[in-house]
Design an enzyme around this catalytic site. Structure first.
Site, PDB file in Angstrom:
ATOM      1  N   GLU A   6     -32.525  28.128 -22.629  1.00 32.23           N
ATOM      2  CA  GLU A   6     -33.105  28.373 -21.311  1.00 32.23           C
ATOM      3  C   GLU A   6     -32.996  29.872 -21.065  1.00 32.23           C
ATOM      4  O   GLU A   6     -31.907  30.437 -21.195  1.00 32.23           O
ATOM      5  CB  GLU A   6     -32.310  27.600 -20.243  1.00 32.23           C
ATOM      6  CG  GLU A   6     -32.915  27.786 -18.874  1.00 32.23           C
ATOM      7  CD  GLU A   6     -32.159  27.071 -17.752  1.00 32.23           C
ATOM      8  OE1 GLU A   6     -31.192  26.337 -18.038  1.00 32.23           O
ATOM      9  OE2 GLU A   6     -32.550  27.288 -16.594  1.00 32.23           O
TER      10      GLU A   6
ATOM     11  N   ARG B 118     -19.535  21.474 -29.026  1.00 33.53           N
ATOM     12  CA  ARG B 118     -19.855  22.861 -28.722  1.00 33.53           C
ATOM     13  C   ARG B 118     -18.731  23.756 -29.231  1.00 33.53           C
ATOM     14  O   ARG B 118     -17.609  23.307 -29.449  1.00 33.53           O
ATOM     15  CB  ARG B 118     -20.098  23.061 -27.233  1.00 33.53           C
ATOM     16  CG  ARG B 118     -18.904  22.697 -26.355  1.00 33.53           C
ATOM     17  CD  ARG B 118     -19.256  22.758 -24.864  1.00 33.53           C
ATOM     18  NE  ARG B 118     -19.400  24.104 -24.390  1.00 33.53           N
ATOM     19  CZ  ARG B 118     -20.540  24.622 -23.941  1.00 33.53           C
ATOM     20  NH1 ARG B 118     -21.643  23.907 -23.926  1.00 33.53           N
ATOM     21  NH2 ARG B 118     -20.599  25.848 -23.514  1.00 33.53           N
TER      22      ARG B 118
ATOM     23  N   LYS C 292     -23.094  30.815 -19.866  1.00 39.33           N
ATOM     24  CA  LYS C 292     -23.935  31.884 -19.320  1.00 39.33           C
ATOM     25  C   LYS C 292     -23.648  32.129 -17.850  1.00 39.33           C
ATOM     26  O   LYS C 292     -23.659  33.262 -17.388  1.00 39.33           O
ATOM     27  CB  LYS C 292     -25.412  31.508 -19.496  1.00 39.33           C
ATOM     28  CG  LYS C 292     -25.908  31.764 -20.898  1.00 39.33           C
ATOM     29  CD  LYS C 292     -27.375  31.426 -21.023  1.00 39.33           C
ATOM     30  CE  LYS C 292     -27.558  29.937 -21.110  1.00 39.33           C
ATOM     31  NZ  LYS C 292     -28.935  29.532 -21.393  1.00 39.33           N
TER      32      LYS C 292
HETATM   33  P1  ATP Z   1     -24.382  27.709 -21.159  1.00 42.80           P
HETATM   34  O1  ATP Z   1     -23.432  26.576 -20.932  1.00 42.80           O
HETATM   35  O2  ATP Z   1     -23.764  28.928 -21.713  1.00 42.80           O
HETATM   36  O3  ATP Z   1     -25.279  28.004 -19.999  1.00 42.80           O
HETATM   37  P2  ATP Z   1     -26.467  26.175 -22.172  1.00 42.80           P
HETATM   38  O4  ATP Z   1     -26.178  25.000 -23.013  1.00 42.80           O
HETATM   39  O5  ATP Z   1     -26.853  25.922 -20.772  1.00 42.80           O
HETATM   40  O6  ATP Z   1     -25.294  27.188 -22.325  1.00 42.80           O
HETATM   41  P3  ATP Z   1     -29.001  26.669 -23.308  1.00 42.80           P
HETATM   42  O7  ATP Z   1     -29.824  27.899 -23.252  1.00 42.80           O
HETATM   43  O8  ATP Z   1     -29.479  25.486 -22.586  1.00 42.80           O
HETATM   44  O9  ATP Z   1     -27.577  27.086 -22.793  1.00 42.80           O
HETATM   45  O10 ATP Z   1     -28.612  26.313 -24.796  1.00 42.80           O
HETATM   46  C1  ATP Z   1     -29.466  26.354 -25.890  1.00 42.80           C
HETATM   47  C2  ATP Z   1     -28.844  25.565 -27.009  1.00 42.80           C
HETATM   48  O11 ATP Z   1     -27.591  26.122 -27.376  1.00 42.80           O
HETATM   49  C3  ATP Z   1     -28.572  24.132 -26.589  1.00 42.80           C
HETATM   50  O12 ATP Z   1     -29.012  23.287 -27.627  1.00 42.80           O
HETATM   51  C4  ATP Z   1     -27.091  24.076 -26.429  1.00 42.80           C
HETATM   52  O13 ATP Z   1     -26.595  22.802 -26.711  1.00 42.80           O
HETATM   53  C5  ATP Z   1     -26.608  25.124 -27.428  1.00 42.80           C
HETATM   54  N1  ATP Z   1     -25.305  25.661 -27.020  1.00 42.80           N
HETATM   55  C6  ATP Z   1     -24.989  26.224 -25.842  1.00 42.80           C
HETATM   56  N2  ATP Z   1     -23.689  26.547 -25.783  1.00 42.80           N
HETATM   57  C7  ATP Z   1     -23.152  26.182 -26.970  1.00 42.80           C
HETATM   58  C8  ATP Z   1     -21.844  26.244 -27.540  1.00 42.80           C
HETATM   59  N3  ATP Z   1     -20.811  26.756 -26.879  1.00 42.80           N
HETATM   60  N4  ATP Z   1     -21.669  25.769 -28.803  1.00 42.80           N
HETATM   61  C9  ATP Z   1     -22.700  25.269 -29.499  1.00 42.80           C
HETATM   62  N5  ATP Z   1     -23.953  25.171 -29.014  1.00 42.80           N
HETATM   63  C10 ATP Z   1     -24.192  25.623 -27.773  1.00 42.80           C
HETATM   64 MG    MG Z   2     -28.513  24.603 -20.334  1.00 38.15          MG
END
Ligand code: ATP
Ligand code: MG
Length: 567
Positions: free
Chosen positions: A34, A261, A271
């Protein structure tokens, strides 16, 4: 590395068997960020997994899909940074760049299909009321009074939502599933909301935007994704993912697979929280070298190879755990130790005058660029009568184990000569400001022909030739291994996470350093030119990581945590 010679994690095992039994002929994965922030080290795990899978099997592709359904938080700046970061990590999505916003019209059509089937309705409860109606894990939810509207009425209202007749928050579209379901995600989840906000790509074409749980399965299916890999927190959403695809007319049904994760000690990977550090000026920006963002650690001097190796080492599992940040640093040192050229840099200079060295003389002394890799060649470093050494390499009254310079003591100057400290000069406050030493011309290159030994070897730069620089030393950003432990991550920010050395002196070759080039300043650690603040007039270097590796010793103490995962 191909998939054939790497260990099979549970996801690769699933894919192996899907290929073997002919379920799929081609494997398609996606990375769906995102664009509401910069990528961090956690995302690197997901990127390496998705692109790494594609790199090994013969018929594969990886889609980069921006999950851009919330225009109130998303920006083009983030899109550009995300693309740059993935490329920097060494991966390429080729022609397969997608945006969830490309599917807005189709998504709207699928929502209409659900309405016509009596599987979605327009609800006018407020957000708070919806929450109250939802129930809890132990109590069933209550049905919305708007749940039994006719399909015609719902279609009409949904169209008028799209046409902009209603204000933000006044209505939502909800899937009609089951308010008593044990899984709260199936209790009539909201699938569309009204938001009168321009979208970076679709402008003002829309004022209703689809929710993640509705958008994601459909985007995956429209792109023919075979394996939709996501983090464990989505496990509880999987029934909704499947419900959506089971109730619309679409031929593809990707398989969602969850993995743990990445959590890293002394680090926050969210983020939202990283944005807070930026907004509260705890750090200088998303690319502050103390940030765990890819742009931050790149600026700090981390290499893509080190991050890929780290992701390989941690592997992929289904159980949540926290990886020690020492392992990341270990992987980094592994790369830098092998590849970074050696140079001399004095961080905290103390002037040394070599009294018996002729004033007008200067020499170029050969120095190996890498002691263990002769193919990396050698360079010449200038030597003259006045040099700088590290202030910490001199002690007026040396303690027992101190092997370096002290009054009357002889040490080796790396690549140069033996010197002996003859005189200590202090200012009015008693601070040592200069040393007078003598050198032995017979020891050129660092060895005495008579075979006499010295206990210490120290680094130095020629005062006349050295380039001045600012050097930034970083420590952990948080003082606690679990900064999110009690929720108050801002409360455990390390006040000493940045130390600025304003008067460092470096060997002249570093005047030509460029960002992205790594160096080992001998005895001081690994450094790189700062891409943000360095100018030709004022060089700024970042310490990427210190030399000492605590990972191996800690691991030995606690048993091999990574047994079975060695490459
Ligand atoms: P955040 O919690 O930092 O906002 P998010 O999951 O909302 O992260 P996205 O941009 O939606 O961020 O994530 C893109 C991809 O990265 C998703 O498939 C998510 O599952 C993966 N991802 C995000 N954080 C991690 C992590 N700590 N370890 C492994 N994969 C991750
Ligand atoms: Mg997300």
């Amino acid at each position: 590395m191909t998939n054939n010679d790497r260990p099979r994690d549970f996801i690769r095992k699933i894919i192996d068997s899907d290929l073997e039994n002919g379920r799929h002929a081609e494997i398609v994965t996606r990375f769906p960020p995102e664009p509401n922030g910069y990528l961090h080290i956690g995302h690197a795990k997901s990127i390496c997994l998705n692109f790494g899978i594609a790199a090994g099997y013969p018929h594969t592709r990886v889609h980069l899909r921006f999950d851009d359904t919330n225009p109130s938080k998303e920006e083009q700046e983030y899109v550009d940074a995300i693309k740059a970061d993935i490329k920097w990590l060494g991966f390429d999505w080729g022609d397969h760049l997608f945006h969830a916003s490309d599917y807005f019209e189709k998504l709207y059509g699928f929502a209409e299909e659900l309405i016509k089937k009596g599987l979605a309705y327009v609800c006018e409860l407020t957000a708070d009321e919806i929450r109250e109606h939802r129930g809890t894990l132990t109590e069933p939810g209550k049905e919305s009074p708007f749940r039994e509207r006719s399909a015609e009425e719902n279609l009409d209202l949904f169209e008028r939502m799209r046409a902009g007749e209603f204000p933000d928050g006044s209505k939502v579209l909800r899937a009609k599933i089951d308010m008593k379901n044990g899984n709260l995600n199936l209790r009539d989840p909201v699938i569309y909301r009204i938001m009168h906000t321009s979208h970076p790509r679709t402008g003002d074409a829309w004022c209703v935007y689809p929710m993640y749980d509705f958008t994601h399965p459909i985007s995956d299916a429209l792109e023919g994704i075979t394996h939709s890999l996501c983090t464990l927190e989505f496990e509880y959403h999987r029934p909704l993912y499947d419900w959506v695809l089971d109730h619309i007319t679409i031929s593809c049904h990707p398989r969602q697979i969850e993995f743990a994760r990445l959590n890293l000690s002394y680090t926050v990977v969210s983020k939202r929280k990283l944005l807070k550090l930026v907004n509260e000026n705890v750090v200088s920006g998303w690319d502050d070298p103390r940030m765990p963002t890819l742009s931050g650690i790149r600026r700090r001097g981390y290499t893509p190879a080190a991050i890929r190796y780290f992701c390989y080492r941690i592997g992929v599992a289904r159980k949540d755990s926290t990886v020690e940040v020492e392992l990341l640093e270990h992987c980094l040192r592994d790369d830098l130790n092998e590849n970074a050229p050696r140079v001399l840099g004095v961080l905290d200079p103390l002037k040394v005058v070599i009294s018996n060295y002729p004033e007008e003389l200067e020499e170029d002394l050969p120095a190996a660029n890498h002691p263990k890799r002769p193919e990396m060649g050698e360079r010449k470093i200038p030597f003259s009568r006045e040099i700088y050494i590290e202030r910490g390499d001199f002690m007026e009254e040396p303690v027992k184990k101190f092997k370096r310079l002290a009054p009357g003591r002889e040490v080796r100057l790396r690549y140069a000569y033996f010197i002996t400290c003859e005189e200590v000069i202090k200012d009015d406050n008693g601070v040592v400001v200069e040393l007078r030493c003598s050198y032995d011309p017979e020891t050129r290159g660092g060895n005495a022909p008579d075979g006499r030994k010295v206990k210490g070897t120290i680094h130095w730069v020629s005062a006349r030739h050295a380039v001045p620089a600012e050097v930034r030393l970083y420590d952990r950003l948080f003082t606690r291994p679990d900064p999110e432990g009690d929720g108050d991550f801002l409360g455990c920010v390390n006040p000493d996470s940045l130390t600025v050395m304003t008067d460092s002196r470096l060997e002249p070759s570093l005047a030509a350093a460029r960002p992205g080039e790594n160096y080992q300043f001998e005895r001081n650690g690994y450094f790189c030119l700062d891409s943000g603040d360095s100018t030709r007039k004022r060089l700024v270097f970042n310490r990427t990581v210190t030399l000492r590796d605590t990972w191996n010793s800690r691991r030995r103490l606690r048993g091999d945590l990574l047994r079975g995962q060695q490459p």
